[in-house]
Design an enzyme around this catalytic site. Structure first.
Site, PDB file in Angstrom:
ATOM      1  CB  SER A   7      47.140  19.442 -56.165  1.00 15.12           C
ATOM      2  OG  SER A   7      48.478  18.616 -56.054  1.00 15.12           O
TER       3      SER A   7
ATOM      4  CB  THR B  67      44.587  11.047 -57.756  1.00 14.27           C
ATOM      5  OG1 THR B  67      45.957  11.657 -58.117  1.00 14.27           O
ATOM      6  CG2 THR B  67      44.573   9.528 -57.894  1.00 14.27           C
TER       7      THR B  67
ATOM      8  CB  THR C 293      47.945  13.931 -52.419  1.00 16.45           C
ATOM      9  OG1 THR C 293      48.839  13.494 -53.375  1.00 16.45           O
ATOM     10  CG2 THR C 293      46.772  13.025 -52.342  1.00 16.45           C
TER      11      THR C 293
ATOM     12  CD  GLN D 177      67.823  22.626 -44.232  1.00 20.86           C
ATOM     13  OE1 GLN D 177      68.283  21.718 -44.114  1.00 20.86           O
ATOM     14  NE2 GLN D 177      68.506  23.775 -44.345  1.00 20.86           N
ATOM     15  CB  CYS D 178      64.222  19.003 -38.378  1.00 20.28           C
ATOM     16  SG  CYS D 178      65.976  18.817 -38.044  1.00 20.28           S
TER      17      CYS D 178
END
Length: 340
Positions: A58, A13, A89, A274-275
Site C-alpha cells: 500500500s 497483507t 492497511t 494535529q489532534c
C-alpha cells in the site's frame, strides 16, 4: 435476486501467504480466493475478481492507482451492484478519502478492507473482514443500495472512508473514525445506522472525476520550527498546515509575515489540527487569530488524509464553481461536520 459484486484486489497483507521454503510472504493468485475461503460460495451474491497485474504494497499506492481503481469502477458501474477493494492497511485511509471525492453521484457501495495478518495464517483477521465486507457491498433493500458511499470495513466496524485513519500497526482493530460515528457494526446481526449514511442529493448519472493535482504539501508544525523554510517550497498551490490543538501557532509578527508571504505567492493555506479528535476553531484562542488575518482556510475536523485528498481533487478542477477556499470549506462527501 443475487447481487453482483466486483472484488478489486490491489495487493496488501490480505492477499499474502507464507512461502514455507523461504519463510517470506508472497502474493497468491486472487482468482483462487474461493479455494482459500470456500465460505464465499455460501454468500447470496455473485462475485467476480479483478486483480492488479502486480500486487502492490500500500505504500506504493498513490494518485495513479486511485485513478486506476476509479476507472475500473466507472467501467463496471452498470454491471455490478457493489464494489469491494482489497488494499494494504497503511495507506487505505488515503485511498478511501480520494475515491470519495473522485466518484461522483455514487449510489452503490464501494467498500475497502484488508487485514493485519495474511489470509493463510491461523489467527488471521482476513476471513472475517472479507466476508462481512462482501455482505455490506451486496446489501440492498427495496432494490436500492443501503450503503451509497465509499466506506471502510475493519474488525466488525463499518466507517466512512474519508473520516477514518489507521491508528495501530498491531491491533486487529486498526482503524478509527474520531470525529464521526460508525456507520455499521457486525455482531450476531449485521447493523447499519442508516441515519448516518451519506446519500447524494442528485439524480445525475455516476461518473469518475480523475482530476488530481500533486501541487499540495502537508507540513506539521512543531515547537522551534524554522518557518522561513516554508516560502521556499516551489510550485505549491495549497499548503496544509497541521497545527496545535484547535488551531494555534506561535504568535509573532515574523510568523504573520511569513504566512502572508506564502499567501502573496499564490499559495492557499489550509489549517488542520494535529489532534486525532476534535478540529479547528479559529478565534477560540488568541494564537489562532493569525490565520484569520492572513486569510487561511479552516479544515474544521477533517482528517489529514482527507484534507490531502480533497485538496488534490479541488486544485484547478474546472468542474467546481467558485474559489478553492469556497469549495474546500463545503462538506462535499460527509468529510467534515456541519456545526450549527
Amino acid at each position: 435476486m443475487k447481487r453482483k459484486v466486483l472484488i478489486i484486489y490491489t495487493g496488501g497483507t490480505i492477499g499474502m501467504e507464507k512461502d514455507y521454503e523461504t519463510g517470506s510472504l508472497r502474493a497468491f493468485d486472487f482468482n483462487h480466493i474461493f479455494n482459500k475461503i470456500p465460505e464465499m460460495n455460501l454468500l447470496e451474491c455473485e462475485i467476480s475478481v479483478h486483480q492488479f497485474s502486480e500486487p502492490l504494497d500500500s505504500s506504493d499506492v498513490g494518485p495513479e492507482e486511485w485513478k486506476q481503481i476509479a476507472k475500473l469502477i466507472e467501467k463496471n458501474y452498470e454491471i455490478f451492484d457493489g464494489f469491494l477493494i482489497l488494499h494494504g492497511t497503511d495507506t487505505m485511509a488515503y485511498t478511501a478519502s480520494a475515491l470519495s471525492f473522485m466518484l461522483n453521484n455514487l449510489k452503490k457501495p464501494v467498500i475497502l478492507t484488508g487485514s493485519q495478518l495474511p489470509i493463510g495464517d491461523l489467527r488471521t483477521d482476513a476471513k472475517e473482514n472479507l466476508l462481512t465486507s462482501l455482505y455490506y457491498a451486496s446489501l440492498y433493500e427495496n432494490d436500492e443500495a443501503v450503503v451509497q458511499e465509499v466506506a471502510l470495513y475493519f474488525e466488525y466496524k463499518l466507517l466512512r472512508g474519508n473520516r477514518c485513519l489507521k491508528y495501530s500497526a498491531e491491533n486487529f482493530d486498526a482503524f478509527i473514525s474520531p470525529n464521526y460515528p460508525i456507520l455499521g457494526e457486525s455482531g450476531v446481526h449485521l447493523k447499519v445506522e442508516e441515519s448516518r449514511l451519506f446519500k447524494t442529493n442528485t439524480n445525475d448519472d455516476f461518473f469518475a472525476d480523475l482530476h488530481l493535482s500533486d501541487r499540495v504539501f502537508l507540513w506539521r508544525i512543531f515547537p522551534g520550527i524554522n518557518l522561513e523554510n516554508l516560502p521556499e517550497i516551489p510550485k505549491i498551490k495549497v499548503l496544509i498546515l497541521q497545527v496545535f490543538g484547535s488551531g494555534t501557532i506561535f504568535s509573532s509578527q515574523k510568523t504573520e509575515e511569513i504566512l502572508q508571504k506564502i499567501k502573496d505567492n499564490g499559495t492557499e493555506i489550509v489549517v488542520i489540527s494535529q489532534c486525532i479528535s476534535g478540529g479547528i476553531s479559529l478565534g477560540k484562542y488568541n494564537n489562532s487569530n493569525i490565520f484569520k488575518k492572513v486569510g487561511a482556510i479552516s479544515g474544521e475536523d477533517i482528517t489529514a488524509e482527507s484534507a490531502l485528498a480533497k485538496a488534490m481533487h479541488l486544485i484547478d478542477n474546472t468542474r467546481y464553481k467558485g474559489s478553492f477556499g469556497e469549495n474546500f470549506s463545503k462538506n462535499l462527501r460527509g468529510e467534515i461536520s456541519e456545526f450549527e
